[in-house]
Design a protein around this motif. Structure first.
Motif, PDB file in Angstrom:
ATOM      1  N   GLU A 237      35.074 -61.153 -21.449  1.00  0.00           N
ATOM      2  CA  GLU A 237      35.772 -61.685 -20.583  1.00  0.00           C
ATOM      3  C   GLU A 237      36.888 -60.843 -19.994  1.00  0.00           C
ATOM      4  O   GLU A 237      37.328 -60.846 -18.789  1.00  0.00           O
ATOM      5  CB  GLU A 237      36.359 -63.091 -21.005  1.00  0.00           C
ATOM      6  N   TYR A 238      37.644 -60.153 -20.994  1.00  0.00           N
ATOM      7  CA  TYR A 238      38.580 -59.196 -20.699  1.00  0.00           C
ATOM      8  C   TYR A 238      38.177 -58.159 -19.655  1.00  0.00           C
ATOM      9  O   TYR A 238      38.744 -57.842 -18.779  1.00  0.00           O
ATOM     10  CB  TYR A 238      39.329 -58.613 -21.842  1.00  0.00           C
TER      11      TYR A 238
ATOM     12  N   ASP B  50      44.439 -50.367 -17.266  1.00  0.00           N
ATOM     13  CA  ASP B  50      43.642 -50.202 -15.889  1.00  0.00           C
ATOM     14  C   ASP B  50      44.250 -49.448 -14.551  1.00  0.00           C
ATOM     15  O   ASP B  50      43.652 -48.647 -14.206  1.00  0.00           O
ATOM     16  CB  ASP B  50      43.127 -51.688 -15.483  1.00  0.00           C
TER      17      ASP B  50
ATOM     18  N   ASP C  92      35.784 -58.224 -17.690  1.00  0.00           N
ATOM     19  CA  ASP C  92      35.622 -58.616 -16.188  1.00  0.00           C
ATOM     20  C   ASP C  92      36.899 -58.558 -15.454  1.00  0.00           C
ATOM     21  O   ASP C  92      36.771 -58.788 -14.185  1.00  0.00           O
ATOM     22  CB  ASP C  92      34.999 -60.179 -16.158  1.00  0.00           C
ATOM     23  N   LEU C  93      38.103 -58.733 -15.995  1.00  0.00           N
ATOM     24  CA  LEU C  93      39.338 -58.861 -15.425  1.00  0.00           C
ATOM     25  C   LEU C  93      39.671 -57.314 -14.994  1.00  0.00           C
ATOM     26  O   LEU C  93      40.894 -57.499 -14.106  1.00  0.00           O
ATOM     27  CB  LEU C  93      40.284 -59.828 -16.031  1.00  0.00           C
ATOM     28  N   VAL C  94      39.426 -56.280 -15.344  1.00  0.00           N
ATOM     29  CA  VAL C  94      39.658 -55.208 -15.270  1.00  0.00           C
ATOM     30  C   VAL C  94      38.426 -54.067 -14.950  1.00  0.00           C
ATOM     31  O   VAL C  94      37.519 -54.592 -15.139  1.00  0.00           O
ATOM     32  CB  VAL C  94      40.448 -54.459 -16.430  1.00  0.00           C
ATOM     33  N   SER C  95      38.890 -52.922 -14.369  1.00  0.00           N
ATOM     34  CA  SER C  95      37.866 -51.947 -13.995  1.00  0.00           C
ATOM     35  C   SER C  95      37.621 -50.783 -15.333  1.00  0.00           C
ATOM     36  O   SER C  95      36.949 -49.824 -14.832  1.00  0.00           O
ATOM     37  CB  SER C  95      38.288 -51.328 -12.704  1.00  0.00           C
TER      38      SER C  95
ATOM     39  N   LEU D 239      46.313 -58.800 -22.408  1.00  0.00           N
ATOM     40  CA  LEU D 239      45.902 -58.651 -21.144  1.00  0.00           C
ATOM     41  C   LEU D 239      46.779 -57.722 -20.438  1.00  0.00           C
ATOM     42  O   LEU D 239      46.548 -56.976 -19.467  1.00  0.00           O
ATOM     43  CB  LEU D 239      46.015 -59.832 -20.338  1.00  0.00           C
TER      44      LEU D 239
ATOM     45  N   ASN E 275      45.844 -54.318 -18.390  1.00  0.00           N
ATOM     46  CA  ASN E 275      46.231 -53.986 -17.077  1.00  0.00           C
ATOM     47  C   ASN E 275      47.118 -52.721 -17.032  1.00  0.00           C
ATOM     48  O   ASN E 275      46.944 -52.011 -15.808  1.00  0.00           O
ATOM     49  CB  ASN E 275      47.228 -55.148 -16.621  1.00  0.00           C
TER      50      ASN E 275
END
Length: 74
Positions: A55-56, A27, A58-61, A20, A24
Motif C-alpha cells: 500500500e505504501y 520519493d 502505491d503511494l510513491v514512485s 509516509l 515522501n
C-alpha cells in the motif's frame, strides 16, 4: 545510491504517518534523479505487514523490494 530499510513487526497509526513522511521525502529525492530503493522486510507469517508495504508502494514512485523473513532472521 540510497537503500532505506524497513524491518518492523508492528506499527501504529502515529508511526504510519511518520513512515509516509519518510517515504515522501525519499520519493522527492528519487524524482530529482537520485537512485533510491526501499527494502520492506516482514515476517513470513505476517501477510498484513506485506500488504502495508504494498500500500505504501502505491503511494510513491519509489522502487520497493520485499523480503520475507523467518522469525529467527528477524
Amino acid at each position: 545510491k540510497t537503500l532505506f530499510e524497513f524491518k518492523m513487526e508492528y506499527f501504529n497509526s502515529s508511526s504510519s504517518l511518520i513512515i509516509l513522511e519518510i517515504l515522501n521525502l525519499l520519493d522527492s529525492i528519487h524524482k530529482n534523479g537520485k537512485n533510491v530503493t526501499v527494502s520492506w522486510s516482514y515476517l513470513d507469517i505476517d501477510e498484513d505487514m506485506l500488504e502495508a508495504g504494498e500500500e505504501y508502494a502505491d503511494l510513491v514512485s519509489l522502487p520497493f523490494e520485499y523480503h520475507s523473513m523467518e522469525e529467527s532472521e528477524f
